[in-house]
Design a protein around this motif. Structure first.
Motif, short mmCIF file in Angstrom:
data_model
loop_
_atom_site.label_atom_id
_atom_site.label_comp_id
_atom_site.label_asym_id
_atom_site.label_seq_id
_atom_site.Cartn_x
_atom_site.Cartn_y
_atom_site.Cartn_z
N LEU A 171 22.19 0.66 -8.75
CA LEU A 171 20.77 0.87 -8.85
C LEU A 171 20.34 -0.19 -9.88
O LEU A 171 21.05 -0.39 -10.94
CB LEU A 171 20.40 2.08 -9.69
CG LEU A 171 20.68 3.47 -8.83
CD1 LEU A 171 20.55 4.71 -9.81
CD2 LEU A 171 20.34 3.40 -7.62
N THR A 172 19.56 -1.05 -9.45
CA THR A 172 18.88 -2.28 -10.27
C THR A 172 17.54 -2.56 -9.82
O THR A 172 17.28 -2.41 -8.80
CB THR A 172 19.83 -3.57 -10.07
OG1 THR A 172 19.55 -4.75 -11.09
CG2 THR A 172 20.03 -3.83 -8.62
N ASP A 173 16.75 -3.05 -10.82
CA ASP A 173 15.57 -3.30 -10.45
C ASP A 173 15.17 -4.60 -10.09
O ASP A 173 14.19 -4.93 -9.24
CB ASP A 173 14.61 -3.09 -11.80
CG ASP A 173 13.83 -1.51 -11.77
OD1 ASP A 173 14.00 -0.87 -10.92
OD2 ASP A 173 13.09 -1.51 -12.65
N ASP A 174 16.04 -5.55 -10.08
CA ASP A 174 16.04 -6.91 -9.52
C ASP A 174 17.29 -7.46 -9.57
O ASP A 174 18.18 -6.84 -10.04
CB ASP A 174 14.94 -7.73 -10.50
CG ASP A 174 15.52 -8.02 -11.93
OD1 ASP A 174 16.73 -8.14 -12.00
OD2 ASP A 174 14.39 -8.00 -12.74
N ILE A 175 17.47 -8.80 -9.16
CA ILE A 175 18.74 -9.43 -8.68
C ILE A 175 19.33 -9.73 -10.24
O ILE A 175 20.58 -10.00 -10.17
CB ILE A 175 18.47 -10.67 -8.05
CG1 ILE A 175 17.83 -11.66 -8.85
CG2 ILE A 175 18.06 -10.41 -6.66
CD1 ILE A 175 17.54 -13.23 -8.12
N PHE A 176 18.81 -9.75 -11.27
CA PHE A 176 19.50 -9.98 -12.56
C PHE A 176 20.05 -8.77 -13.04
O PHE A 176 20.58 -9.03 -14.28
CB PHE A 176 18.33 -10.90 -13.35
CG PHE A 176 18.07 -11.97 -12.85
CD1 PHE A 176 18.72 -13.10 -12.80
CD2 PHE A 176 16.65 -12.13 -12.35
CE1 PHE A 176 18.54 -14.31 -12.31
CE2 PHE A 176 16.37 -13.20 -11.85
CZ PHE A 176 17.35 -14.51 -11.57
N GLY A 177 19.45 -7.56 -12.90
CA GLY A 177 20.12 -6.41 -13.64
C GLY A 177 19.02 -5.39 -13.50
O GLY A 177 18.18 -5.27 -12.60
N GLY A 178 19.19 -4.34 -14.26
CA GLY A 178 18.66 -3.08 -14.39
C GLY A 178 17.30 -3.05 -14.98
O GLY A 178 16.38 -2.49 -14.35
N LYS A 179 17.09 -3.63 -16.04
CA LYS A 179 15.80 -3.42 -16.83
C LYS A 179 15.49 -2.09 -17.00
O LYS A 179 14.33 -1.72 -16.73
CB LYS A 179 14.75 -4.28 -16.08
CG LYS A 179 14.86 -5.70 -16.14
CD LYS A 179 13.71 -6.37 -15.51
CE LYS A 179 13.86 -8.14 -15.59
NZ LYS A 179 12.75 -8.75 -15.26
N PHE A 180 16.40 -1.23 -17.51
CA PHE A 180 16.04 0.11 -17.96
C PHE A 180 15.68 0.24 -19.43
O PHE A 180 16.25 0.00 -20.37
CB PHE A 180 17.48 0.82 -17.78
CG PHE A 180 17.96 1.04 -16.41
CD1 PHE A 180 17.51 2.10 -15.70
CD2 PHE A 180 18.80 0.04 -15.73
CE1 PHE A 180 17.76 2.30 -14.09
CE2 PHE A 180 19.20 0.22 -14.38
CZ PHE A 180 18.82 1.31 -13.61
N GLU A 181 14.43 0.18 -19.78
CA GLU A 181 13.62 -0.10 -20.96
C GLU A 181 13.46 1.45 -21.42
O GLU A 181 13.40 2.38 -20.95
CB GLU A 181 12.10 -0.59 -20.70
CG GLU A 181 12.28 -1.87 -20.01
CD GLU A 181 13.25 -2.97 -20.93
OE1 GLU A 181 13.23 -2.76 -22.20
OE2 GLU A 181 13.43 -3.97 -20.43
N LYS A 182 13.59 1.60 -22.86
CA LYS A 182 13.29 2.70 -23.52
C LYS A 182 12.27 3.32 -23.31
O LYS A 182 11.21 2.67 -23.17
CB LYS A 182 13.65 2.52 -25.07
CG LYS A 182 12.58 1.65 -25.69
CD LYS A 182 12.90 1.33 -27.07
CE LYS A 182 11.86 0.31 -27.69
NZ LYS A 182 12.43 0.16 -29.26
#
Length: 660
Positions: free
Chosen positions: A41-52
């Protein structure tokens, strides 16, 4: 992706440092033990960007042939920005079934570390003896014990957490919306306090302060500060409604006589009024030994008695105040009466100043803030996040440790806010807490029905108008029924309780001497829970104290303390020794400063963070909110018939936790 097999939702907690930019990996496991592929699970090719505070949505395909989901395995990548990640919850929707499928919830409420895979069961709510991953559970508790360490920061007071854990810190949202506003308010109050210490021409002169752009409404105490009837009301619905008791015998050090009180007792002698349960006593004699280090020598903390009479209209009225309850000859036993003019008003001020010291020290700080933090540390040291009782109590600890940490570093600092705005000062406040902690018991002082019974005020026929008791018992019963629903749903018999080693470790640490334990007296079972009733009693007390008691003693402070003559936190000069006449100007010279509070978290039952997804807890919480709504309607109706409305124990005004 037009037709996903499943949709995965992931919520990152709103904690400092909770975010991460790494990828997240999830595997499904069904009730038959069959596993899905490992899902990235990732939001873009660079990583997850799972923000608080954010919820991420992921449609996924190529997953079929699974029965009902029972577990997920979840882990995080090792590359990217953001260290450890705090996941609040994962829920999964099976898009392969018709209609509107119900989500399957996997509450996490944990930090995910590098190289660690967590196996989480649906609803994640089980007793330890039934857990499918006992080693993972034990390791989690061991790790939490390194972060939640008991520390007695002042001699004799309830222990707190040694260092504030990361997940206990305030969120940015909370700081921006609440703490900054509170700080601004306290800054204004500090400026007002400088003015309050001067001389005043009249009481109206003080009132005018609120109409000169200071930003505050006129406190309600302004309108009733000199009424004897309201002085009595402060005992039953003010900031400190836990002191008054039925007087069955006049204390030997209280020098009242039948002749002295005859004009105020509607034809009764004092002895007859006592025998007919018409006399009530407030005894603050415990203050006689409070040290006043740091307080100027021309200040004085009294240790008074006050007597009240229940008249033929069933209304309380004060009939006598003696400011010194010791046999020490330095302190006269002058008894002040309602006919004593301005000196009677001054006696009421000094009594209320003493009452305010007990209120802020033990009733408020000691036995809501500090005692609940001690219990919260014990919970985190012994009960897994998967434990149903941890999930039950967790919403009531929100921001508690953070607000207490702030209090210790600012309010209780030497020469800090308490030292400069309260008669007792820092040393006196801590002494009062330590003195009361020696005798405080969870099953009496911490249990509303028993606490009221101990003061002989449980019978409404004796004292018909006691809003703290009447509204409090409504809320107490709602909470007790809620706790019982959870406890009885998970513990079917005594063996379930005996085999719950986490619960038994918790019971033991509650009563064990410091530093191993919290040193709390009166815990049901005294270190070993054996029955559902004992567990229900203890956890009802924990939740009621965290929510209702704190609301009762905290949220009336502005209206009470805000107008100095009404409920003074600080008094200049010595208390009166005799009945020599004084002028209003003499009285005004002894006026105090002013504090400020405000409400923070959501109403009771409306949890900021949801910890409960299992059927037992969900059903209990649903019924809890129904009963709270019914109780709120009853209190609204009661207030229509009260001379002064009492809203502090209306469930819609009670926050879930001690967060300010």
């Amino acid at each position: 992706m037009s037709n996903p097999d499943y949709t995965i939702y992931i919520k990152t907690a709103d904690y400092k440092g909770a975010s991460t930019d790494v990828s997240i990996y999830i595997t499904f496991i069904d009730v038959n033990g069959k596993k899905s592929r490992n899902i990235t699970l990732t939001d873009d090719i660079f990583g997850g960007k799972f923000e608080k505070g954010q919820t991420n949505k992921f449609p996924v395909s190529d997953i079929s042939g699974l029965a009902d989901l029972k577990f997920i395995e979840i882990s995080r990548g090792i590359w990217g920005f953001g260290g450890n990640w705090f996941c609040e919850c994962v829920w999964v929707v099976n898009e392969q079934v018709g209609g509107t499928p119900a989500p399957v919830y996997f509450p996490i409420n944990r930090w995910l570390r590098q190289y660690v895979t967590l196996k989480i069961q649906k609803w994640d709510c089980s007793l330890p003896q039934n857990d499918a991953s006992p080693q993972q559970r034990a390791k989690e508790i061991q790790e939490k014990q390194t972060h939640y360490v008991l520390d007695r920061k002042f001699p004799g007071v309830p222990a707190q957490v040694k260092d504030l854990p990361q997940q206990e810190m305030f969120t940015d949202h909370y700081q921006n919306d609440v703490l900054i506003l509170s700080g601004a308010s306290l800054g204004i109050v500090g400026n007002l306090a400088k003015v309050f210490s001067g001389d005043w021409k009249s009481v109206d002169d003080i009132s005018n302060l609120y109409q000169t752009g200071c930003g505050f409404d006129v406190p309600q105490g302004r309108y009733r500060w000199d009424e004897d009837s309201y002085f009595a009301k402060q005992r039953t619905q003010g900031c400190n409604p836990v002191i008054m008791q039925l007087c069955t015998k006049i204390p030997s050090a209280l020098d009242v006589t039948n002749d002295m009180l005859k004009p105020f007792l509607e034809g009764y002698t004092l002895d007859d009024a006592v025998s007919k349960n018409k006399i009530f006593l407030c005894d603050l004699s415990m203050l006689h030994s409070v040290p006043l280090a740091g307080v100027p020598l021309d200040k004085e903390l009294v240790h008074p008695y006050a007597l009240f009479y229940l008249n033929k209209e069933d209304e309380l009225t004060p009939v006598a105040i003696q400011l010194f309850a010791t046999t020490d000859k330095r302190y006269p036993h002058t008894v002040f009466l309602p006919t004593d003019g301005n000196v009677w008003k001054l006696a009421k001020m000094f009594y209320n100043n003493a009452d305010a010291m007990v209120h802020q020290s033990s009733t408020h700080l000691g036995f809501t803030h500090l005692i609940i933090e001690s219990i919260a540390v014990a919970v985190n040291r012994t009960l897994s996040m998967s434990h149903p009782l941890h999930r039950l109590i967790a919403p009531h600890f929100l921001y508690l440790m953070a607000i207490n940490s702030l209090a210790i570093t600012s309010l209780l600092a030497p020469d800090g806010w308490i030292d400069t705005t309260m008669t007792a000062g820092r040393d006196g406040v801590l002494d009062i807490i330590a003195h009361q902690f020696k005798v405080w018991r969870l099953n009496v002082e911490g249990t509303l029905p028993e606490e009221i019974k101990a003061r002989k005020l449980d019978d409404p026929k004796i004292l018909p108008d006691y809003p703290y008791r009447d509204d409090g018992l409504l809320v107490w019963n709602c909470i007790k029924n809620y706790v019982a629903g959870v406890v009885n749903g998970h513990y079917k018999n005594k063996n379930d309780i005996a085999n719950d080693f986490e619960l038994q470790n918790f019971a033991e640490i509650l009563v064990a001497p410091y530093p191993e334990g919290c040193e709390i007296k009166g815990v049901p079972g005294n270190g070993k829970f054996e029955t559902q009733e004992e567990i229900i009693s203890a956890f009802t007390s924990f939740i009621f104290t965290s929510s209702a008691i704190h609301a009762a003693v905290n949220f009336g402070q502005y209206d009470e303390y805000g107008f100095p003559p009404n409920y003074p936190a600080f008094m200049n000069g010595k208390a009166p020794r005799d009945k020599s006449p004084i002028t209003e100007a003499d009285l005004l010279k002894q006026l105090p400063n002013k504090p400020m509070i405000q409400r923070a978290t959501e109403s009771l039952g409306d949890f900021e963070v949801n910890y409960t997804y299992d059927p037992v807890g969900v059903a209990a919480l649903k019924q809890f909110n129904i009963e709270l709504k019914e109780a709120s309607a009853i209190i609204d109706e009661r207030n229509k018939h009260r001379r002064i409305a009492y809203n502090h124990l209306n469930p819609k005004n009670i926050p879930n936790a001690i967060s300010i």
